[in-house]
Scaffold this motif. Structure first.
Motif, PDB file in Angstrom:
ATOM      1  N   GLU A  86       0.806  -1.226   0.000  1.00 41.41           N
ATOM      2  CA  GLU A  86       0.000   0.000   0.000  1.00 41.41           C
ATOM      3  C   GLU A  86       0.839   1.276   0.000  1.00 41.41           C
ATOM      4  OE1 GLU A  86      -3.785   1.900   2.482  1.00 41.41           O
ATOM      5  OE2 GLU A  86      -2.972  -0.057   3.012  1.00 41.41           O
ATOM      6  N   GLN A  87       1.927   1.290   0.742  1.00 45.93           N
ATOM      7  CA  GLN A  87       2.722   2.514   0.846  1.00 45.93           C
ATOM      8  C   GLN A  87       3.452   2.870  -0.447  1.00 45.93           C
ATOM      9  OE1 GLN A  87       3.313  -0.354   2.403  1.00 45.93           O
ATOM     10  NE2 GLN A  87       5.478  -0.679   2.922  1.00 45.93           N
ATOM     11  N   TYR A  88       3.461   1.930  -1.408  1.00 45.49           N
ATOM     12  CA  TYR A  88       4.161   2.167  -2.674  1.00 45.49           C
ATOM     13  C   TYR A  88       3.222   2.312  -3.872  1.00 45.49           C
ATOM     14  CZ  TYR A  88       8.211   0.502  -0.005  1.00 45.49           C
ATOM     15  OH  TYR A  88       9.198   0.346   0.942  1.00 45.49           O
ATOM     16  N   LEU A  89       1.932   2.409  -3.616  1.00 44.89           N
ATOM     17  CA  LEU A  89       0.963   2.402  -4.715  1.00 44.89           C
ATOM     18  C   LEU A  89       1.186   3.525  -5.720  1.00 44.89           C
ATOM     19  CD1 LEU A  89      -2.376   1.450  -2.894  1.00 44.89           C
ATOM     20  CD2 LEU A  89      -1.084   0.064  -4.516  1.00 44.89           C
ATOM     21  N   ASN A  90       1.640   4.661  -5.264  1.00 45.68           N
ATOM     22  CA  ASN A  90       1.813   5.807  -6.162  1.00 45.68           C
ATOM     23  C   ASN A  90       3.277   6.090  -6.493  1.00 45.68           C
ATOM     24  OD1 ASN A  90      -1.013   6.392  -6.205  1.00 45.68           O
ATOM     25  ND2 ASN A  90      -0.809   7.264  -4.161  1.00 45.68           N
ATOM     26  N   GLN A  91       4.147   5.149  -6.160  1.00 41.69           N
ATOM     27  CA  GLN A  91       5.567   5.349  -6.419  1.00 41.69           C
ATOM     28  C   GLN A  91       5.922   5.003  -7.864  1.00 41.69           C
ATOM     29  OE1 GLN A  91       8.051   6.383  -4.396  1.00 41.69           O
ATOM     30  NE2 GLN A  91       6.889   6.607  -2.514  1.00 41.69           N
ATOM     31  N   THR A  92       6.756   5.819  -8.487  1.00 42.76           N
ATOM     32  CA  THR A  92       7.285   5.528  -9.818  1.00 42.76           C
ATOM     33  C   THR A  92       8.778   5.859  -9.835  1.00 42.76           C
ATOM     34  OG1 THR A  92       6.658   7.741 -10.577  1.00 42.76           O
ATOM     35  CG2 THR A  92       5.111   5.925 -11.042  1.00 42.76           C
ATOM     36  N   MET A  94       8.107   1.759 -10.794  1.00 41.43           N
ATOM     37  CA  MET A  94       7.764   0.610  -9.981  1.00 41.43           C
ATOM     38  C   MET A  94       8.982  -0.294  -9.806  1.00 41.43           C
ATOM     39  SD  MET A  94       5.677  -0.972  -8.158  1.00 41.43           S
ATOM     40  CE  MET A  94       4.339   0.174  -8.483  1.00 41.43           C
ATOM     41  N   TYR A  98       8.669  -3.529  -4.164  1.00 42.84           N
ATOM     42  CA  TYR A  98       7.371  -3.034  -3.702  1.00 42.84           C
ATOM     43  C   TYR A  98       6.281  -4.114  -3.711  1.00 42.84           C
ATOM     44  CZ  TYR A  98       9.490   1.559  -4.773  1.00 42.84           C
ATOM     45  OH  TYR A  98      10.305   2.655  -4.842  1.00 42.84           O
ATOM     46  N   SER A 177      -9.420  -5.209 -10.586  1.00 43.91           N
ATOM     47  CA  SER A 177      -8.345  -4.455  -9.937  1.00 43.91           C
ATOM     48  C   SER A 177      -7.052  -4.667 -10.717  1.00 43.91           C
ATOM     49  CB  SER A 177      -8.158  -4.920  -8.483  1.00 43.91           C
ATOM     50  OG  SER A 177      -7.538  -6.186  -8.450  1.00 43.91           O
ATOM     51  N   HIS A 178      -5.981  -4.028 -10.267  1.00 47.78           N
ATOM     52  CA  HIS A 178      -4.681  -4.200 -10.908  1.00 47.78           C
ATOM     53  C   HIS A 178      -3.958  -5.446 -10.396  1.00 47.78           C
ATOM     54  CE1 HIS A 178      -4.699  -0.530 -13.218  1.00 47.78           C
ATOM     55  NE2 HIS A 178      -5.070   0.166 -12.154  1.00 47.78           N
TER      56      HIS A 178
END
Length: 207
Positions: A86-92, A94, A98, A177-178
């Motif tokens: 969850e804490q990496y959902l918006n990280q780029t 990828m 994660y 979902s993804h």
């Protein structure tokens, strides 16, 4: 003794190359959760925890263990359910570090919770005790999915996922979902990367 021929009777293990839509039934699994890069030792250790449990049941009739309703079968392939922490959902960009995953091996219908627990006891000397405590026996509820066979290295899976997305659009479906599932039909220790066969599977719904 009637043999379970899951390669012939359970179409979600088919090596058919074209995308398809299937409805999965409820299925029993040994499961263990993990975090991070599957290329690291921790992932391999979790895989190695699942197989002795599955083979304890598979070979029970040769080891003075009589299981009600037992049928001969080949151990099912390893599967993985993949998502992102969850804490990496918006990280780029990828990173594989994660990942969040659940890996498992399906068990035949005759395997009950009691049988699964006895398998854990019988395999205890062959696996890491701390990891064995993390293994659970669970029934995964049925769902509607679409899947495609990916042939090649894991890092090239996005090409097959793109084909699957195109297929879903033409059929009027979309992913729930993804997150996705993978069924590993090849052993990466024995198979060249370009020949690896992996079934990619996503849960779907009508648009």
């Amino acid at each position: 003794m009637t043999k379970i021929e899951w390669k012939k009777t359970e179409p979600w293990y088919s090596t058919r190359k074209k995308a398809r839509i299937l409805t999965l039934p409820d299925q029993h699994y040994f499961l263990i959760d993990g975090l991070g890069d599957p290329n690291q030792a921790d992932f391999a250790q979790r895989v190695q925890t699942l197989y002795p449990l599955s083979y304890a049941i598979r070979m029970s009739y040769r080891n003075d263990w009589e299981i009600d309703g037992y049928q001969e079968y080949t151990v099912y392939p390893l599967q993985g359910h993949w998502s992102i922490q969850e804490q990496y959902l918006n990280q780029t960009p990828m990173k594989k570090d994660y990942f969040k995953y659940t890996i498992g091996i399906k068990q035949p219908e005759f395997v009950t919770a009691a049988v699964a627990e006895k398998a854990k006891q019988r395999a205890a000397e062959k696996v890491d005790a701390a990891l064995l405590k993390q293994v659970r026996f669970e029934t995964i509820k049925g769902k509607q999915v679409s899947q495609i066979l990916h042939v090649g290295p894991f890092d090239e899976e996005p090409v097959s996922f793109a084909k699957l997305e195109d297929y879903l659009k033409t059929e009027g479906y979309q992913r729930v979902s993804h997150e996705h599932d993978e069924i590993y039909l090849s052993d990466p220790r024995k198979t060249a990367p370009e020949k690896m066969k992996t079934i990619l599977q996503v849960e779907i719904k009508l648009v």
